[in-house]
Design an enzyme around this catalytic site. Structure first.
Site, PDB file in Angstrom:
ATOM      1  N   THR A 118       0.834  -1.207   0.000  1.00  0.00           N
ATOM      2  CA  THR A 118       0.000   0.000   0.000  1.00  0.00           C
ATOM      3  C   THR A 118       0.868   1.255   0.000  1.00  0.00           C
ATOM      4  O   THR A 118       0.636   2.175  -0.793  1.00  0.00           O
ATOM      5  CB  THR A 118      -0.918  -0.026   1.244  1.00  0.00           C
ATOM      6  OG1 THR A 118      -1.602  -1.283   1.264  1.00  0.00           O
ATOM      7  CG2 THR A 118      -1.915   1.097   1.214  1.00  0.00           C
ATOM      8  N   GLU A 151      -2.601  -8.462  12.670  1.00  0.00           N
ATOM      9  CA  GLU A 151      -2.097  -7.587  13.738  1.00  0.00           C
ATOM     10  C   GLU A 151      -2.436  -8.154  15.118  1.00  0.00           C
ATOM     11  O   GLU A 151      -1.681  -7.991  16.070  1.00  0.00           O
ATOM     12  CB  GLU A 151      -2.694  -6.174  13.599  1.00  0.00           C
ATOM     13  CG  GLU A 151      -2.118  -5.355  12.453  1.00  0.00           C
ATOM     14  CD  GLU A 151      -0.650  -4.998  12.638  1.00  0.00           C
ATOM     15  OE1 GLU A 151      -0.292  -4.482  13.704  1.00  0.00           O
ATOM     16  OE2 GLU A 151       0.155  -5.261  11.713  1.00  0.00           O
ATOM     17  N   HIS A 161       1.025  -8.574   4.893  1.00  0.00           N
ATOM     18  CA  HIS A 161       0.434  -9.273   6.041  1.00  0.00           C
ATOM     19  C   HIS A 161      -0.058 -10.679   5.657  1.00  0.00           C
ATOM     20  O   HIS A 161      -0.098 -11.578   6.490  1.00  0.00           O
ATOM     21  CB  HIS A 161      -0.776  -8.496   6.592  1.00  0.00           C
ATOM     22  CG  HIS A 161      -0.424  -7.331   7.466  1.00  0.00           C
ATOM     23  ND1 HIS A 161       0.100  -6.172   6.968  1.00  0.00           N
ATOM     24  CD2 HIS A 161      -0.537  -7.159   8.820  1.00  0.00           C
ATOM     25  CE1 HIS A 161       0.289  -5.318   7.977  1.00  0.00           C
ATOM     26  NE2 HIS A 161      -0.088  -5.891   9.100  1.00  0.00           N
TER      27      HIS A 161
HETATM   28  N1  DGL Z   1       1.207  -4.853   4.753  1.00  0.00           N
HETATM   29  C1  DGL Z   1       0.482  -3.807   4.091  1.00  0.00           C
HETATM   30  C2  DGL Z   1       0.523  -4.005   2.590  1.00  0.00           C
HETATM   31  O1  DGL Z   1       1.369  -4.749   2.114  1.00  0.00           O
HETATM   32  C3  DGL Z   1      -0.865  -3.668   4.715  1.00  0.00           C
HETATM   33  C4  DGL Z   1      -1.606  -2.464   4.283  1.00  0.00           C
HETATM   34  C5  DGL Z   1      -2.530  -1.891   5.284  1.00  0.00           C
HETATM   35  O2  DGL Z   1      -2.108  -1.690   6.419  1.00  0.00           O
HETATM   36  O3  DGL Z   1      -3.661  -1.600   4.900  1.00  0.00           O
HETATM   37  O4  DGL Z   1      -0.231  -3.426   1.836  1.00  0.00           O
END
Ligand code: DGL
Length: 263
Positions: free
Chosen positions: A75, A151, A185
């Site tokens: 992201t 998380e 994640h």
């Molecule tokens: N680990 C993040 C990703 O790769 C999570 C994004 C989020 O916190 O929305 O996009």
């Protein structure tokens, strides 16, 4: 310079999937990991807030004299990689969903992509699809709730399995045979995803190894690989919570102390 640390960050604990791959490929490097868990998920932040967070983290790394930065978050990459590269002179390694490898693997020419809505709606992601996925059918899902479950360390609970079913089943009904985990994640949910897919053959891909390869290449080209001794990793988080230590320890399979950084 070569002994200086590498800064790695994510909205939370997800980027530990990237740190794992980097530790494996580059065991001599000193790593600093920053989990911005107080602000996770980044998918819920608007662009201005996300920029503030990236600035805070990049400045923290700068104070630690990092020699390179890894954006271990799809992201943040999708929205901030170009801007960070323009602001900071150290090498910045970013991540993107593993669309290209998926197109080389699929036999049905049908691919699923799990990623956040910011990633899926970004120009960068559209460009990636236009470059590699022409002629393939791509099914996308923004998987609300996945980041929060990771998380919390809820990797295989009933609620997590239920969420995965909700997003995966329609893709399986559409005959995908390859699933891209386009958020760092999600690799921590791989076992649960495999359980949900059950008998359906499904290849699950992510880009953690590609990031570690790219980091290796860039450090090598710049002559700043650390070859002197075995490296150490230090962990920081914007969330001051005791349970955080145990989630880190679980995801890294070793006892881990997380240092709290107030913003
Ligand atoms: N680990 C993040 C990703 O790769 C999570 C994004 C989020 O916190 O929305 O996009």
């Amino acid at each position: 310079m070569s002994e200086a640390p590498i800064g790695i960050f994510d909205s939370g604990v997800g980027g530990l999937s990237i740190l794992n791959a980097i530790q494996e490929r580059l065991p001599n490097e000193n790593l600093i990991y920053f989990a911005d868990s107080k602000y996770a998920p980044y998918g819920k932040l608007d662009e201005a807030r996300l920029k503030e967070r990236c600035l805070f983290i990049a400045n923290f790394f700068h104070e630690q004299n990092t020699k390179a930065m890894v954006i271990a978050c799809n992201t943040a990459t999708a929205l901030m990689a170009e801007w960070l590269r323009a602001e900071y002179s150290i090498p910045i390694i970013a991540i993107e969903p593993a669309i290209k490898p998926a197109t080389l693997i699929t036999k049905t020419n049908k691919i699923g992509v799990f990623a956040t809505s910011h990633t899926l709606s970004s120009q960068r992601y559209q460009n990636l699809k236009n470059t590699y996925a022409k002629g393939f059918k791509v099914f996308e899902s923004h998987c609300l709730g996945f980041v929060e479950q990771v998380e919390l360390g809820e990797l295989e609970t009933e609620q997590t399995i239920g969420l995965i079913k909700r997003y995966l089943q329609p893709m399986l009904n559409n005959n995908i045979d390859t699933l891209v985990l386009g958020c760092t994640h999600y690799p921590f949910l791989k076992n649960a995803i495999q359980k949900v897919a059950a008998e359906t053959p499904l290849t699950i891909v992510d880009n953690a190894n590609a990031v570690s390869l790219q980091l290796n290449k860039i450090l090598n080209e710049q002559g700043i690989l650390n070859s002197s001794h075995s490296g150490r990793s230090t962990f920081y988080s914007s969330l001051g919570s005791e349970s955080h230590n145990s989630i880190f320890s679980r995801l890294l399979s070793s006892d881990t102390k997380v240092n709290y950084i107030a913003d």
